[in-house]
Design an enzyme around this catalytic site. Sequence first.
Site, PDB file in Angstrom:
ATOM      1  N   SER A 199       0.900  -1.267  -0.020  1.00  0.00           N
ATOM      2  CA  SER A 199      -0.032   0.029  -0.110  1.00  0.00           C
ATOM      3  C   SER A 199       0.783   1.338   0.015  1.00  0.00           C
ATOM      4  O   SER A 199       2.080   1.321   0.548  1.00  0.00           O
ATOM      5  CB  SER A 199      -0.746  -0.110   1.267  1.00  0.00           C
TER       6      SER A 199
ATOM      7  N   TYR B 114      -2.364  -1.480  10.255  1.00  0.00           N
ATOM      8  CA  TYR B 114      -2.307  -1.460   8.761  1.00  0.00           C
ATOM      9  C   TYR B 114      -1.101  -0.876   8.376  1.00  0.00           C
ATOM     10  O   TYR B 114      -0.580  -1.554   7.650  1.00  0.00           O
ATOM     11  CB  TYR B 114      -3.597  -0.506   8.075  1.00  0.00           C
TER      12      TYR B 114
HETATM   13  P1  NAD Z   1     -11.423  -6.158  -0.519  1.00  0.00           P
HETATM   14  O1  NAD Z   1     -12.120  -6.216   0.840  1.00  0.00           O
HETATM   15  O2  NAD Z   1     -12.225  -5.642  -1.531  1.00  0.00           O
HETATM   16  O3  NAD Z   1     -10.676  -7.805  -0.745  1.00  0.00           O
HETATM   17  C1  NAD Z   1     -10.055  -8.210   0.137  1.00  0.00           C
HETATM   18  C2  NAD Z   1      -9.917  -9.584  -0.023  1.00  0.00           C
HETATM   19  O4  NAD Z   1      -9.175 -10.324   1.028  1.00  0.00           O
HETATM   20  C3  NAD Z   1     -11.570 -10.576  -0.073  1.00  0.00           C
HETATM   21  O5  NAD Z   1     -11.723 -11.178  -1.075  1.00  0.00           O
HETATM   22  C4  NAD Z   1     -11.503 -11.032   1.374  1.00  0.00           C
HETATM   23  O6  NAD Z   1     -12.351 -12.298   1.606  1.00  0.00           O
HETATM   24  C5  NAD Z   1     -10.161 -11.411   1.387  1.00  0.00           C
HETATM   25  N1  NAD Z   1      -9.749 -11.428   2.972  1.00  0.00           N
HETATM   26  C6  NAD Z   1      -9.783 -10.808   4.042  1.00  0.00           C
HETATM   27  N2  NAD Z   1      -9.534 -11.608   5.217  1.00  0.00           N
HETATM   28  C7  NAD Z   1      -9.206 -12.914   4.729  1.00  0.00           C
HETATM   29  C8  NAD Z   1      -8.700 -14.099   5.300  1.00  0.00           C
HETATM   30  N3  NAD Z   1      -8.623 -13.990   6.696  1.00  0.00           N
HETATM   31  N4  NAD Z   1      -8.531 -15.142   4.658  1.00  0.00           N
HETATM   32  C9  NAD Z   1      -8.776 -15.206   3.496  1.00  0.00           C
HETATM   33  N5  NAD Z   1      -8.908 -14.032   2.487  1.00  0.00           N
HETATM   34  C10 NAD Z   1      -9.375 -12.958   3.254  1.00  0.00           C
HETATM   35  O7  NAD Z   1     -10.323  -5.428  -0.598  1.00  0.00           O
HETATM   36  P2  NAD Z   1      -9.357  -4.505  -1.521  1.00  0.00           P
HETATM   37  O8  NAD Z   1      -9.233  -3.150  -1.324  1.00  0.00           O
HETATM   38  O9  NAD Z   1      -9.323  -5.198  -2.892  1.00  0.00           O
HETATM   39  O10 NAD Z   1      -7.700  -5.004  -0.824  1.00  0.00           O
HETATM   40  C11 NAD Z   1      -6.976  -6.006  -1.447  1.00  0.00           C
HETATM   41  C12 NAD Z   1      -5.425  -5.578  -0.761  1.00  0.00           C
HETATM   42  O11 NAD Z   1      -4.997  -4.392  -1.634  1.00  0.00           O
HETATM   43  C13 NAD Z   1      -5.405  -5.537   0.566  1.00  0.00           C
HETATM   44  O12 NAD Z   1      -4.016  -6.288   1.025  1.00  0.00           O
HETATM   45  C14 NAD Z   1      -5.324  -4.223   0.882  1.00  0.00           C
HETATM   46  O13 NAD Z   1      -4.690  -3.680   2.082  1.00  0.00           O
HETATM   47  C15 NAD Z   1      -4.546  -3.855  -0.257  1.00  0.00           C
HETATM   48  N6  NAD Z   1      -4.786  -2.172  -0.730  1.00  0.00           N
HETATM   49  C16 NAD Z   1      -5.917  -1.752  -0.978  1.00  0.00           C
HETATM   50  C17 NAD Z   1      -6.164  -0.228  -1.301  1.00  0.00           C
HETATM   51  C18 NAD Z   1      -7.509   0.343  -1.716  1.00  0.00           C
HETATM   52  O14 NAD Z   1      -7.396   1.474  -1.538  1.00  0.00           O
HETATM   53  N7  NAD Z   1      -8.419  -0.490  -1.863  1.00  0.00           N
HETATM   54  C19 NAD Z   1      -4.909   0.475  -1.515  1.00  0.00           C
HETATM   55  C20 NAD Z   1      -3.900  -0.054  -1.288  1.00  0.00           C
HETATM   56  C21 NAD Z   1      -3.533  -1.335  -0.739  1.00  0.00           C
END
Ligand code: NAD
Length: 257
Positions: free
Chosen positions: A139, A152
Site C-alpha cells: 500500500s 495497517y
Molecule cells: P477487499 O475487501 O475488496 O478484498 C479483500 C479480499 O481479502 C477479499 O476477497 C476478502 O475475502 C479477503 N480476505 C480478507 N480476510 C481474509 C482471510 N482471513 N482469509 C482469506 N481471505 C481474506 O479489499 P481490496 O481493497 O481489494 O484490498 C486488497 C489488497 O489491496 C489488501 O491487501 C489491501 O490492503 C490492499 N490495498 C488496497 C487499497 C485500496 O484503496 N483499496 C490500497 C492499497 C492497498
Amino acid sequence: MKKKVAVITGSSSGIGLGIAKEFAKAGYDLMMNGLETNGAEIAANIAQEFKVTVLFSGANMLHAEQVIQMIQETETAFGKIDVLINNAGIQYVAPIENFPAEKWNDIIGVNLTSAFYTTKAVFSGMKHRKFGRILNIASAHGLAASEYKSAYVASKHGIIGFSKVIALEGAPYGITCNAICPGYVRTPLVENQIKDQAKSHEIPEDEVIQKIMLHKQPIKDFISIESVSALCLFLASEHGNLITGAAIPIDGGWNAQ
Ligand code: NAD
C-alpha cells in the site's frame, strides 16, 4: 508450452478479483481465494469467460494449516506455481487508545503473516524450477503513515521489508519478489474505511474522500483496479526478471512528497 499458474489470495473481491481477471485473460490457470461465500461461483465464471482452469479455496489466511493446504492443492492440481500474489488484506481505523488488540492481531495476521505462510510453502517448488514471481500487494501506507491506522501501516511497512528479504533469498534461483504500493482504490475495503474515517474524524463521508483520502494524492483520482492488475501482470512477465526487492508506488504522487 505449459500454461502458467498463479495463486492469488483474497481474489473474490476488489483488487484481487481484478488481478485474477487480468491473469485469466492472459491465459494463466488460477487458484483463487477469499472469504466471500460465492467465491466458487466467481471462480467458475472467470474460468468460463477466459477458457482457463480456475480453482477456488476458502482458506482463511489466519490459519497456517489452511494456507498450506491451499498451496498443496494448487501444486497437486497444476503441478507447479509460477506466480504467488499475496493480496488478501483487511483494515480497521481507530485512534490508538481505542484500537482493539484483536483487530491489531487480525490485521498483522492477514496482511503480513499470511504472506510468510504462502511464501514459505511455494518457495522450494519455485527454487527447484528456477522460476518464481512473488507479488505482495502492500500500500502507499507501506511507505508513509496516516493517523488511526496503526496496525495497517505496521503490516504494510512489514510486508515491504519481507519482500526485500525474499528478493535476496530468491535471487540465485530466478525468483523475484516485489511489493506494490497503491494509493486509494475504490473497493469494498475503502468503502468501509470512508465510513470508519467519518466516525473517527467526526466529519461527513464526502469530506473524508476530498479532505483525507485524496488530500494526500497530488493527482486527485482513485487508482483503478485495472492499473494495479496490469502492473502485476507486467511484473510477472519475462520483462520483470530484474525488478526485485522493490516497493513500487502506484499512488498519484502521494509518496513523492
Ligand atoms: P477487499 O475487501 O475488496 O478484498 C479483500 C479480499 O481479502 C477479499 O476477497 C476478502 O475475502 C479477503 N480476505 C480478507 N480476510 C481474509 C482471510 N482471513 N482469509 C482469506 N481471505 C481474506 O479489499 P481490496 O481493497 O481489494 O484490498 C486488497 C489488497 O489491496 C489488501 O491487501 C489491501 O490492503 C490492499 N490495498 C488496497 C487499497 C485500496 O484503496 N483499496 C490500497 C492499497 C492497498
